[in-house]
Design a protein around this motif. Structure first.
Motif, PDB file in Angstrom:
ATOM      1  N   VAL A 141      31.767  49.332  21.537  1.00 34.95           N
ATOM      2  CA  VAL A 141      30.915  48.692  22.708  1.00 34.95           C
ATOM      3  C   VAL A 141      31.160  47.403  23.151  1.00 34.95           C
ATOM      4  CG1 VAL A 141      28.454  48.639  22.812  1.00 34.95           C
ATOM      5  CG2 VAL A 141      29.091  50.450  21.542  1.00 34.95           C
ATOM      6  N   GLU A 142      31.499  46.539  22.153  1.00 36.98           N
ATOM      7  CA  GLU A 142      31.781  45.218  22.878  1.00 36.98           C
ATOM      8  C   GLU A 142      32.742  45.081  23.661  1.00 36.98           C
ATOM      9  OE1 GLU A 142      30.053  45.975  19.605  1.00 36.98           O
ATOM     10  OE2 GLU A 142      31.849  45.374  19.018  1.00 36.98           O
ATOM     11  N   GLN A 143      33.911  46.120  23.595  1.00 33.07           N
ATOM     12  CA  GLN A 143      34.873  45.956  24.566  1.00 33.07           C
ATOM     13  C   GLN A 143      34.937  46.779  25.768  1.00 33.07           C
ATOM     14  OE1 GLN A 143      37.612  47.253  21.338  1.00 33.07           O
ATOM     15  NE2 GLN A 143      38.884  45.313  21.610  1.00 33.07           N
ATOM     16  N   SER A 144      33.658  47.474  25.858  1.00 31.68           N
ATOM     17  CA  SER A 144      33.669  48.140  26.997  1.00 31.68           C
ATOM     18  C   SER A 144      33.411  47.070  28.423  1.00 31.68           C
ATOM     19  CB  SER A 144      32.629  49.141  27.054  1.00 31.68           C
ATOM     20  OG  SER A 144      32.931  49.853  25.832  1.00 31.68           O
ATOM     21  N   VAL A 145      33.944  47.403  29.595  1.00 29.09           N
ATOM     22  CA  VAL A 145      33.609  46.646  30.509  1.00 29.09           C
ATOM     23  C   VAL A 145      33.929  47.464  31.814  1.00 29.09           C
ATOM     24  CG1 VAL A 145      35.926  45.868  30.665  1.00 29.09           C
ATOM     25  CG2 VAL A 145      34.147  44.380  31.697  1.00 29.09           C
ATOM     26  N   ILE A 146      32.992  46.960  33.011  1.00 31.16           N
ATOM     27  CA  ILE A 146      33.370  47.672  34.410  1.00 31.16           C
ATOM     28  C   ILE A 146      34.102  46.612  35.122  1.00 31.16           C
ATOM     29  CG2 ILE A 146      32.468  48.530  36.511  1.00 31.16           C
ATOM     30  CD1 ILE A 146      30.095  49.636  35.216  1.00 31.16           C
ATOM     31  N   HIS A 147      35.273  46.888  35.533  1.00 33.18           N
ATOM     32  CA  HIS A 147      36.104  45.897  36.085  1.00 33.18           C
ATOM     33  C   HIS A 147      35.579  45.710  37.498  1.00 33.18           C
ATOM     34  CE1 HIS A 147      38.860  45.706  32.627  1.00 33.18           C
ATOM     35  NE2 HIS A 147      38.724  46.944  32.974  1.00 33.18           N
ATOM     36  N   ASP A 148      35.547  44.495  38.148  1.00 41.41           N
ATOM     37  CA  ASP A 148      35.088  44.231  39.599  1.00 41.41           C
ATOM     38  C   ASP A 148      36.591  44.312  40.496  1.00 41.41           C
ATOM     39  OD1 ASP A 148      34.200  41.255  41.395  1.00 41.41           O
ATOM     40  OD2 ASP A 148      34.082  43.545  41.835  1.00 41.41           O
ATOM     41  N   ILE A 149      36.169  45.422  41.305  1.00 37.22           N
ATOM     42  CA  ILE A 149      37.394  45.703  41.972  1.00 37.22           C
ATOM     43  C   ILE A 149      37.025  45.884  43.465  1.00 37.22           C
ATOM     44  CG2 ILE A 149      39.055  46.969  40.556  1.00 37.22           C
ATOM     45  CD1 ILE A 149      37.922  49.569  41.761  1.00 37.22           C
ATOM     46  N   GLY A 150      35.892  44.884  43.570  1.00 30.54           N
ATOM     47  CA  GLY A 150      35.163  44.742  45.038  1.00 30.54           C
ATOM     48  C   GLY A 150      36.183  43.945  45.709  1.00 30.54           C
ATOM     49  N   TYR A 151      35.715  43.529  46.977  1.00 33.82           N
ATOM     50  CA  TYR A 151      36.558  42.858  48.033  1.00 33.82           C
ATOM     51  C   TYR A 151      36.881  41.415  47.464  1.00 33.82           C
ATOM     52  CZ  TYR A 151      38.279  40.825  52.173  1.00 33.82           C
ATOM     53  OH  TYR A 151      39.092  40.233  53.041  1.00 33.82           O
ATOM     54  N   GLN A 152      38.106  41.023  47.364  1.00 32.35           N
ATOM     55  CA  GLN A 152      38.442  39.857  46.909  1.00 32.35           C
ATOM     56  C   GLN A 152      39.000  38.799  47.972  1.00 32.35           C
ATOM     57  OE1 GLN A 152      38.251  39.129  43.992  1.00 32.35           O
ATOM     58  NE2 GLN A 152      38.279  41.046  42.665  1.00 32.35           N
ATOM     59  N   ARG A 153      38.612  37.561  47.848  1.00 32.11           N
ATOM     60  CA  ARG A 153      39.045  36.666  49.077  1.00 32.11           C
ATOM     61  C   ARG A 153      40.548  36.279  48.830  1.00 32.11           C
ATOM     62  NH1 ARG A 153      34.721  35.138  52.769  1.00 32.11           N
ATOM     63  NH2 ARG A 153      36.638  35.317  53.949  1.00 32.11           N
ATOM     64  N   TYR A 154      41.102  35.982  49.730  1.00 35.06           N
ATOM     65  CA  TYR A 154      42.466  35.410  49.395  1.00 35.06           C
ATOM     66  C   TYR A 154      42.578  33.922  49.423  1.00 35.06           C
ATOM     67  CZ  TYR A 154      47.542  34.588  49.931  1.00 35.06           C
ATOM     68  OH  TYR A 154      48.940  34.149  50.155  1.00 35.06           O
ATOM     69  N   THR A 155      42.989  33.469  48.372  1.00 31.53           N
ATOM     70  CA  THR A 155      42.998  31.925  48.030  1.00 31.53           C
ATOM     71  C   THR A 155      44.393  31.362  48.029  1.00 31.53           C
ATOM     72  OG1 THR A 155      42.823  32.443  45.797  1.00 31.53           O
ATOM     73  CG2 THR A 155      40.903  31.664  46.977  1.00 31.53           C
ATOM     74  N   GLY A 156      45.389  32.384  48.387  1.00 29.08           N
ATOM     75  CA  GLY A 156      46.770  31.842  48.231  1.00 29.08           C
ATOM     76  C   GLY A 156      47.321  31.172  49.314  1.00 29.08           C
ATOM     77  N   VAL A 157      48.479  30.775  49.311  1.00 30.51           N
ATOM     78  CA  VAL A 157      49.109  30.081  50.210  1.00 30.51           C
ATOM     79  C   VAL A 157      49.100  30.834  51.544  1.00 30.51           C
ATOM     80  CG1 VAL A 157      51.509  30.801  49.549  1.00 30.51           C
ATOM     81  CG2 VAL A 157      51.216  28.634  50.853  1.00 30.51           C
ATOM     82  N   ARG A 158      48.890  30.258  52.792  1.00 33.77           N
ATOM     83  CA  ARG A 158      49.285  30.901  54.100  1.00 33.77           C
ATOM     84  C   ARG A 158      50.346  30.085  54.638  1.00 33.77           C
ATOM     85  NH1 ARG A 158      44.579  33.997  55.639  1.00 33.77           N
ATOM     86  NH2 ARG A 158      42.910  33.796  54.194  1.00 33.77           N
ATOM     87  N   LEU A 159      51.404  30.784  54.854  1.00 32.45           N
ATOM     88  CA  LEU A 159      52.656  30.091  55.560  1.00 32.45           C
ATOM     89  C   LEU A 159      52.529  30.180  57.097  1.00 32.45           C
ATOM     90  CD1 LEU A 159      55.083  32.071  53.252  1.00 32.45           C
ATOM     91  CD2 LEU A 159      54.503  29.639  52.905  1.00 32.45           C
ATOM     92  N   GLY A 160      53.062  29.310  57.715  1.00 35.35           N
ATOM     93  CA  GLY A 160      52.837  29.068  59.177  1.00 35.35           C
ATOM     94  C   GLY A 160      53.799  29.950  60.123  1.00 35.35           C
ATOM     95  N   ARG A 161      53.759  29.482  61.542  1.00 33.44           N
ATOM     96  CA  ARG A 161      54.454  30.132  62.422  1.00 33.44           C
ATOM     97  C   ARG A 161      55.826  30.569  62.079  1.00 33.44           C
ATOM     98  NH1 ARG A 161      54.971  26.452  67.065  1.00 33.44           N
ATOM     99  NH2 ARG A 161      56.488  27.692  67.794  1.00 33.44           N
ATOM    100  N   GLY A 162      56.692  29.464  61.231  1.00 32.95           N
ATOM    101  CA  GLY A 162      58.209  29.674  60.974  1.00 32.95           C
ATOM    102  C   GLY A 162      58.166  30.880  60.310  1.00 32.95           C
ATOM    103  N   TYR A 163      57.310  31.124  59.116  1.00 31.93           N
ATOM    104  CA  TYR A 163      57.386  32.439  58.313  1.00 31.93           C
ATOM    105  C   TYR A 163      57.202  33.492  59.206  1.00 31.93           C
ATOM    106  CZ  TYR A 163      56.291  35.429  54.579  1.00 31.93           C
ATOM    107  OH  TYR A 163      56.040  36.552  53.866  1.00 31.93           O
ATOM    108  N   ALA A 164      56.271  33.354  59.986  1.00 32.32           N
ATOM    109  CA  ALA A 164      55.824  34.734  60.745  1.00 32.32           C
ATOM    110  C   ALA A 164      56.826  35.285  61.578  1.00 32.32           C
ATOM    111  CB  ALA A 164      54.762  34.365  61.481  1.00 32.32           C
ATOM    112  N   ALA A 165      57.767  34.332  62.228  1.00 31.49           N
ATOM    113  CA  ALA A 165      58.718  34.536  62.930  1.00 31.49           C
ATOM    114  C   ALA A 165      59.857  34.996  62.118  1.00 31.49           C
ATOM    115  CB  ALA A 165      59.305  33.234  63.954  1.00 31.49           C
ATOM    116  N   ARG A 166      60.021  34.229  61.232  1.00 32.60           N
ATOM    117  CA  ARG A 166      61.296  34.846  60.186  1.00 32.60           C
ATOM    118  C   ARG A 166      60.979  36.321  59.688  1.00 32.60           C
ATOM    119  NH1 ARG A 166      61.131  29.793  57.689  1.00 32.60           N
ATOM    120  NH2 ARG A 166      60.130  30.718  56.010  1.00 32.60           N
ATOM    121  N   SER A 167      59.729  36.569  59.636  1.00 31.40           N
ATOM    122  CA  SER A 167      59.334  38.073  59.007  1.00 31.40           C
ATOM    123  C   SER A 167      59.603  39.054  60.294  1.00 31.40           C
ATOM    124  CB  SER A 167      57.848  38.049  58.703  1.00 31.40           C
ATOM    125  OG  SER A 167      57.562  37.070  57.519  1.00 31.40           O
ATOM    126  N   LEU A 168      59.409  38.623  61.301  1.00 35.94           N
ATOM    127  CA  LEU A 168      59.390  39.368  62.499  1.00 35.94           C
ATOM    128  C   LEU A 168      60.933  39.511  62.667  1.00 35.94           C
ATOM    129  CD1 LEU A 168      57.927  40.902  64.565  1.00 35.94           C
ATOM    130  CD2 LEU A 168      58.132  38.864  66.301  1.00 35.94           C
TER     131      LEU A 168
END
Lengths: 305, 284, 304
Positions: free
Chosen positions: B3-30
C-alpha cells in the motif's frame, strides 16, 4: 501581467485601406474570444501581434514584449494555429510536430519528447505514425493544435479551431481548448465566428468591427441574467398563457416559449401554481440571459465599453 | 506492491523549462531537414528513387573511370573533368530536389507555421538554398571521393599521393561551383511554382532550352562567338568558369575567363536576391 | 403537381464504397436541416436531389419527376453547393443575370433584380465578385440559385466561413423562404443554428437515414434514454427526497448547481414536478432539460 495590450494601434495599407484604426485594448490572461466580421481586421491584428507586420501607428505588447522590436522573442512564446490547411500530406504527424519543435528552438531529444506529449494531449495515439494526408478533418485540426503547443508557449492563438468539424469534433475541440486554458495554464486567444462557442469557453471577449474596437468585456458581464423568465410546456401553451395573464402577469410568446417579467419570488410560485392546476407538463423554466450575439443584432455600432 | 508504494503518476501537462536555442539552431534544423528531404529520407520509398538513381549513375561512372585507371594506369577522366561531364545528371538532380524543398511548402501552405516561429523569412530561404547546394555537391563529391580512393591505391609513393590529392581538391571545388550555380537557379525557379512537376519542368527548360543558343553562337560567331557562346546557358556557363580557373591553356574562353566568373557570380547573386524577395512577399 | 422532394429506397455506391444506403425521405414545405457527421453522405444526397448524380438504386423525385438528367427538375430546384467557384471578374448582377439566362428566363434582368432584393444584395450588385466578402459571395450564390424562382432550394454547408452578422442574415433569409412556402434543405454542423431556424431535421449517419422529423419529438421517441433535467429550487435536498419517491424518476444527483434528475417517463414526470413543488411548498426556480437540445439528440443518434 497583461496578456496583450495595444495603444491606438493602427495599420494602413497604402492610403486607401485601413485595416486597424486606433485600437486600444488590454487583455487579461485566460481564454479570450476574438470576434468580428470577415475582413474586420482580426488577421491583421494577429500578424501584428506575431511581429509579422509592423503597425502604421500605435503600440502593441504581447506578454510584456514589443513585437515590433523583438518579434522573435514574441514568437518563441506564442503558438499559432492557422485557419487554413497548412499540413504536409506526406509526413507522419509525429515527424512533423517534432520538426516544428526543433524550428522553435527545442534541442533534438526534447523536441521528440515534447512532440510525443503534445500529440498525446490533443488525443492522437497510434494515428500519429501514419501520414497526415490520410487524416480526417478532426485529426488534422488536432495536429495543427499540437504543433502550436509543442514548444510550451505562454499564449496560443487559435484561428477558427472548429472549422470544418462535425458536432462531435467541435465538442471535443472546445473541451480540449478549455482544458488547455484552465488546466495547462496557457492563455488562449480563440478567433471564432460562432458566438455560442465563445460563450461556452471564453472568459473575456474582444469584438472588432471595421478595424475599430466594438467591445472588450468579460463574457460573464455580457451574459448576465435578465429579469425575464422563460417557460416552456410540452402542450397547452395557449391555456397557460391565458391563465398567467389572468393572474396579472404580462405574457409574451416566443416560439415554443412564454416570456414573463420576473417581478420577485412570487412570480415563480404563480407560474408553478398555474402549471400544476392545468396539469400541464413543465418542460423548461429558466431566467433568460443576455447573449453575446446581441452585439451584432444592433445595426449601429455599440459604444465602446 | 504494498500500500505504501502505490502511487498515481502525474502525466498531466508539463511546462518546458529546458533550453531554447535561437534562430541559428532553427535555421540549422531546417537545413538538415532540407538535405534529408533532397535525398528522400523521412518520406516514402518512392521519394528516394530519383535522387539515389542520379547518385547511383554518377557513382557508377566514377567507379568505371576508377576501374579503367586501375587496369590501364591511365586516368580517363580527371577530377576536374568529372563534374563537367556529370552536368546533365546534376541538373536533373537539382530539378527534382528543388521542388521537393520549396514547392511542396508553398503548395501545402505550411509557411505561416514556419514564419510564426523565431525564424526569419531570409533564414528560411537561405537554409533551403544551402541545403540544396550541400545535397548537389554531395551527389558529385561522393563519387569524386571514390575516384580519389581508387587513385590513391593505384599510385605509389607519398609524393604521388600528395599530387593526387592536389588534383582532387580543385575537382572538389569545381563540383562546389556547379552545385552553387545550379542550386541558385533551380531553387529560385522552384520558389515560383507550387506544383512540383511544373517547377521541375521549368528548371529543366531553363537549363536545356538555352543550350541551342550556345550552339548557334558557337557556329556563327567566329572566334569571339566561340569563346562567348557558353555564357548563354547556365549549364555551360560553369564550364567556362572551369576553363578560366582550372584550364592552364584556357582553350575555351580565351581572355573572357574573368567575364565568365563575373557572370556566374552575378547569376548566383541575382537568383539569391530574387529568392529572398520572393519569400519576403509570399504569405502562404 | 406535388412540390415535394422524395427519396425512395435510394442507395449510391462507388465500387465498394457505399455513400448512401437505402434512404427514404420526404421533404415538404418549410426549412429542414440535413445533419450528419463528416463523410456521412449528405453531399451525395444533395447532389442526387439536384440531378447531378444518378442513384445506384431507388428513385429520387423532385416535383414528382425523377431528378437525374431532367431539365424540368432544374426549373423547380436551386442548388447552392459547398465549393465556391465563381468568376471573380463578374459583378454580382452580371453573375445572376448569367444564371437567369442559363435558365432561359423571359426577362433575365428583372428576375435578377428580384433575386438580388430577396438576398439584400442590391447595394453591392455592381461590384466585382472578387471584392465581395465570403458572406456576400454566398448570398449572391443563393440569389443565383433562386433567380428562376424554384420551389425547392438545397444548400450544402451554406454558413461555412461566415461571420456572426452574415450568419444571422442567412438564417433570417432561409427562415423567410421557409415561411413563404418554399422547401429549403440545408446541411450544417452548427446545430444551435439549425435549432433556431427550424426544428425539422433529417439525420444521416454512415450513409443511412437515422431519424427524420422534429428533433424534440425524436427525443421523446428515444424511450430507452431517460430524460435528464437540471432542477434548482430553494430547498434542493427536500425536493430530491420528494422526487426519488416518484415512479417516473430513475435517478437524482445532488450537485452544487442543483439537482440532476433522470426521468424514465417524460410525460408523467413533467406533469408531476409542478404538483410536487406546489404541494410541498418548494419554490422551483430552474428547470432545464439538459439532453433535449439538437446537439444531444444528434449525439445520441450518432452513438446508437
Amino acid at each position: 501581467m497583461t496578456l496583450i495590450a495595444t495603444e491606438a494601434l493602427t495599420k494602413r495599407y497604402g492610403s486607401t485601406v485601413t485595416a486597424l484604426s486606433e485600437l486600444t485594448v488590454a487583455v487579461e490572461p485566460g481564454i479570450v474570444g476574438l470576434v468580428g466580421a470577415n475582413g474586420a481586421g482580426k488577421s491583421t491584428l494577429i500578424k501584428i501581434l506575431l511581429g509579422l507586420l509592423p503597425p502604421t501607428a500605435g503600440r502593441a505588447s504581447v506578454l510584456g514584449l514589443d513585437p515590433t522590436t523583438h518579434p522573435e522573442r514574441v514568437r518563441a512564446k506564442v503558438g499559432y494555429m492557422p485557419e487554413h490547411d497548412c499540413l504536409p500530406p506526406d509526413l507522419a504527424a509525429a515527424e512533423f510536430v517534432t520538426h516544428m519543435a526543433r524550428i522553435s528552438g527545442l534541442p533534438r531529444t526534447a523536441a521528440r519528447e515534447r512532440a510525443s506529449e503534445a500529440l498525446r494531449h490533443v488525443g492522437l495515439y497510434e494515428e500519429r505514425y501514419r501520414q497526415i494526408g490520410g487524416y480526417s478533418t478532426g485529426m488534422k485540426q488536432r495536429v495543427k493544435l499540437a504543433q502550436a503547443l509543442v514548444h510550451d508557449p505562454d499564449l496560443l492563438l487559435l484561428d477558427e479551431p472548429t472549422n470544418g468539424l462535425d458536432p462531435a469534433g467541435r465538442d471535443a475541440m472546445l473541451t480540449l481548448v478549455q482544458r488547455i486554458g484552465t488546466e495547462f495554464g496557457i492563455s488562449v486567444i480563440v478567433c471564432s465566428h460562432l458566438l455560442g462557442e465563445v460563450e461556452r469557453i471564453c472568459d473575456s471577449l474582444i469584438a472588432i468591427d471595421a478595424g475599430k474596437l466594438l467591445r472588450a468585456a468579460q463574457v460573464s458581464a455580457m451574459t448576465t441574467a435578465r429579469d425575464v423568465l422563460a417557460i416552456e410546456v410540452s402542450e397547452g401553451t395557449e391555456e397557460l398563457a391565458a391563465s398567467l395573464s389572468a393572474l396579472g402577469l404580462q405574457v409574451q410568446r416566443d416560439g415554443h416559449l412564454l416570456l414573463v417579467p420576473l417581478a420577485g419570488d412570487d412570480t415563480y410560485d404563480q407560474i408553478l401554481g398555474a402549471v400544476a392546476l392545468l396539469d400541464l407538463p413543465l418542460h423548461r423554466l429558466d431566467q433568460r440571459h443576455h447573449r453575446v450575439a446581441e452585439l451584432f443584432t444592433a445595426k449601429e455600432a455599440v459604444s465602446v465599453g | 506492491m504494498s500500500v505504501e508504494q502505490s502511487v498515481i503518476h502525474d502525466i498531466g501537462y508539463q511546462r518546458y523549462t529546458g533550453v531554447r536555442l535561437g534562430r541559428g539552431y532553427a535555421a540549422r534544423s531546417l537545413y538538415t531537414h532540407g538535405v534529408r528531404t533532397a535525398f528522400g529520407f523521412g518520406r516514402s520509398a518512392k521519394a528516394k528513387i530519383f535522387p539515389w538513381l542520379m547518385v547511383g549513375i554518377i557513382g557508377l561512372v566514377a567507379t568505371i573511370v576508377t576501374a579503367i585507371r586501375a587496369q590501364t594506369g591511365v586516368p580517363v577522366m580527371s577530377y576536374v573533368d568529372f563534374p563537367e561531364k556529370m552536368t546533365p545528371l546534376l541538373i536533373l538532380f537539382c530539378a527534382a530536389a528543388a521542388p521537393e524543398l520549396v514547392s511542396r511548402d508553398l503548395r501545402t501552405g505550411v509557411l505561416p507555421l514556419y514564419f510564426s516561429r523565431p525564424l526569419r523569412r531570409a533564414d528560411y530561404a537561405l537554409a533551403k538554398l544551402l541545403a540544396l547546394v550541400t545535397s548537389a555537391w554531395l551527389a558529385v563529391a561522393g563519387a569524386q571521393l571514390l575516384m580519389l580512393l581508387g587513385g590513391v591505391f593505384s599510385v605509389h609513393g607519398f609524393r604521388a599521393v600528395w599530387d593526387e590529392i592536389g588534383d582532387f581538391l580543385p575537382g572538389l571545388a569545381y563540383s562546389g561551383v556547379h552545385a552553387v550555380v545550379f542550386s541558385a537557379v533551380a531553387l529560385m525557379v522552384a520558389s515560383l511554382a507550387g506544383r512540383r512537376a511544373v517547377a521541375a519542368a521549368v528548371i529543366v527548360a531553363v537549363f536545356f532550352v538555352t543550350l541551342p543558343v550556345t550552339g548557334v553562337l558557337y557556329a556563327v560567331g567566329g572566334d569571339t562567338g566561340r569563346e562567348l557562346a557558353n555564357l548563354a546557358s547556365p549549364s555551360t556557363l560553369v564550364s567556362g568558369v572551369g576553363d578560366w580557373l582550372f584550364d592552364p591553356v584556357k582553350s575555351g574562353v580565351g581572355d573572357f575567363g574573368p567575364l565568365y566568373g563575373a557572370v556566374a557570380l552575378a547569376l548566383v547573386l541575382g537568383c539569391v536576391a530574387l529568392l529572398l524577395a520572393r519569400y519576403r512577399r509570399v504569405a502562404r | 403537381m406535388s412540390t415535394a422532394v422524395e427519396l425512395h429506397g435510394v442507395s449510391k455506391w462507388y465500387g465498394n464504397v457505399v455513400a448512401v444506403n437505402d434512404v427514404t425521405m420526404t421533404l415538404g414545405g418549410g426549412v429542414t436541416g440535413l445533419l450528419g457527421p463528416n463523410g456521412a453522405g449528405k453531399t451525395t444526397v444533395l447532389h442526387m436531389m439536384a440531378g447531378f448524380l444518378a442513384p445506384s438504386r431507388g428513385q429520387v423525385l423532385v416535383g414528382g419527376e425523377p431528378a437525374w438528367r431532367n431539365p424540368n427538375v432544374y426549373k423547380g430546384l436551386g442548388l447552392v453547393s459547398e465549393r465556391e467557384a465563381v468568376h471573380g471578374f463578374l459583378t454580382g448582377r452580371e453573375f445572376i443575370v448569367a444564371s437567369a439566362k442559363l435558365h432561359r428566363l423571359p426577362d433575365p434582368e428583372a428576375a435578377a433584380r428580384r433575386a438580388l432584393e430577396l438576398v439584400e444584395m442590391t447595394d453591392a450588385q455592381d461590384r466585382r465578385l472578387d471584392t465581395y466578402s465570403k458572406g456576400m459571395r454566398q448570398r449572391t450564390r443563393v440569389a443565383a440559385a433562386l433567380v428562376h424562382e424554384p420551389q425547392v432550394l438545397v444548400l450544402d454547408e451554406p454558413f461555412n466561413g461566415m461571420d456572426p452578422r452574415q450568419r444571422l442574415q442567412m438564417l433570417d433569409l432561409l427562415h423567410r423562404l421557409g415561411t413563404q412556402g418554399h422547401t429549403v434543405l440545408f446541411s450544417s454542423h452548427i446545430l444551435e443554428e439549425v435549432e433556431q431556424v427550424s426544428g425539422t431535421v433529417q439525420v444521416i449517419v454512415a450513409g443511412r437515414l437515422a431519424a427524420s422529423g422534429d428533433y424534440r419529438t425524436i427525443r421523446r421517441l428515444m424511450t430507452n434514454r431517460p430524460h435528464v433535467f437540471t432542477i434548482h429550487s430553494n430547498d434542493d435536498r427536500r425536493l430530491a427526497v420528494a422526487l426519488i419517491g416518484e415512479q417516473s424518476v430513475t435517478g437524482v444527483e445532488i450537485q452544487p448547481g442543483g439537482l440532476t434528475v433522470q426521468a424514465g417517463d417524460y410525460g408523467t414526470f413533467t406533469r408531476r414536478l409542478p404538483k410536487i413543488a406546489t404541494g410541498s411548498g418548494i419554490r422551483v426556480q430552474r428547470v432545464i432539460p439538459t439532453d433535449e437540445s439538437l446537439e444531444s439528440v444528434f449525439s445520441y443518434l450518432v452513438a446508437s
